[in-house]
Design a protein around this motif. Structure first.
Motif, short mmCIF file in Angstrom:
data_model
loop_
_atom_site.label_atom_id
_atom_site.label_comp_id
_atom_site.label_asym_id
_atom_site.label_seq_id
_atom_site.Cartn_x
_atom_site.Cartn_y
_atom_site.Cartn_z
N MET A 107 0.85 -1.18 0.00
CA MET A 107 0.00 0.00 0.00
C MET A 107 0.89 1.24 0.00
O MET A 107 1.72 1.41 0.88
CB MET A 107 -0.90 -0.01 1.24
N ALA A 108 0.71 2.09 -1.00
CA ALA A 108 1.51 3.31 -1.10
C ALA A 108 1.00 4.35 -0.12
O ALA A 108 -0.19 4.42 0.19
CB ALA A 108 1.44 3.84 -2.52
N ARG A 109 1.94 5.16 0.35
CA ARG A 109 1.58 6.24 1.27
C ARG A 109 2.06 7.55 0.64
O ARG A 109 3.25 7.74 0.44
CB ARG A 109 2.24 6.00 2.62
N ILE A 110 1.10 8.43 0.34
CA ILE A 110 1.42 9.71 -0.29
C ILE A 110 0.88 10.84 0.58
O ILE A 110 -0.32 10.86 0.89
CB ILE A 110 0.85 9.80 -1.72
N LEU A 111 1.75 11.75 0.98
CA LEU A 111 1.38 12.92 1.80
C LEU A 111 0.64 12.51 3.08
O LEU A 111 -0.32 13.16 3.48
CB LEU A 111 0.53 13.89 0.97
N GLY A 112 1.06 11.43 3.69
CA GLY A 112 0.48 10.99 4.95
C GLY A 112 -0.85 10.27 4.81
O GLY A 112 -1.53 10.04 5.80
N VAL A 113 -1.23 9.91 3.58
CA VAL A 113 -2.51 9.22 3.36
C VAL A 113 -2.21 7.88 2.69
O VAL A 113 -1.45 7.80 1.73
CB VAL A 113 -3.43 10.05 2.43
#
Length: 127
Positions: free
Chosen positions: A1-7
């Motif tokens: 699961m990718a995490r982008i900008l804390g999401v």
């Protein structure tokens, strides 16, 4: 699961849909970012590599106002309206619809659940 900008980007979704889980990213912005990164719009979020996630992160941070910064700016704008005491600020303060919607009926989302008026039945009983 990718995490982008804390999401956490949701799994098993097409990237143009998965990016919308970031606050401030809608359909148009998601497609523009993917095109700019040269990532297939219909690619699954499971197949996203770490390099591609970093590219998306870099573009969102530099070119768009998203997540915490956007929430902070919106909050400050509402606070400014309240401090000015303008019509929109007063409506925000009172928790009423701001953009001209009717309040005689409807507006339950802004006003909260309906509260029954006490003593209304007793008036009818007296007649």
């Amino acid at each position: 699961m990718a995490r982008i900008l804390g999401v956490d980007i949701p799994r098993n979704k097409v990237m143009r849909v998965a990016l919308r889980s970031i606050y401030g990213v809608g359909p148009k912005v998601a497609e523009k970012v993917l095109v700019k990164c040269q990532i297939d719009i219909n690619k699954s979020s499971n197949d996203l590599s770490e390099e591609e996630a970093n590219e998306i992160r870099k573009i969102l941070e530099t070119e768009y106002l998203v997540e915490g910064d956007l929430r902070r700016e919106i909050g400050l704008n509402i606070k400014r309206l309240k401090d000015l005491g303008c019509y929109r600020g007063v409506r925000h303060r009172k928790g009423l619809p701001v953009r001209g919607q009717r309040t005689h009926t409807n507006a339950r989302t802004r006003k909260g659940p309906a509260v029954a008026i006490a003593g209304k039945k007793s008036i009818k009983a007296m007649k």
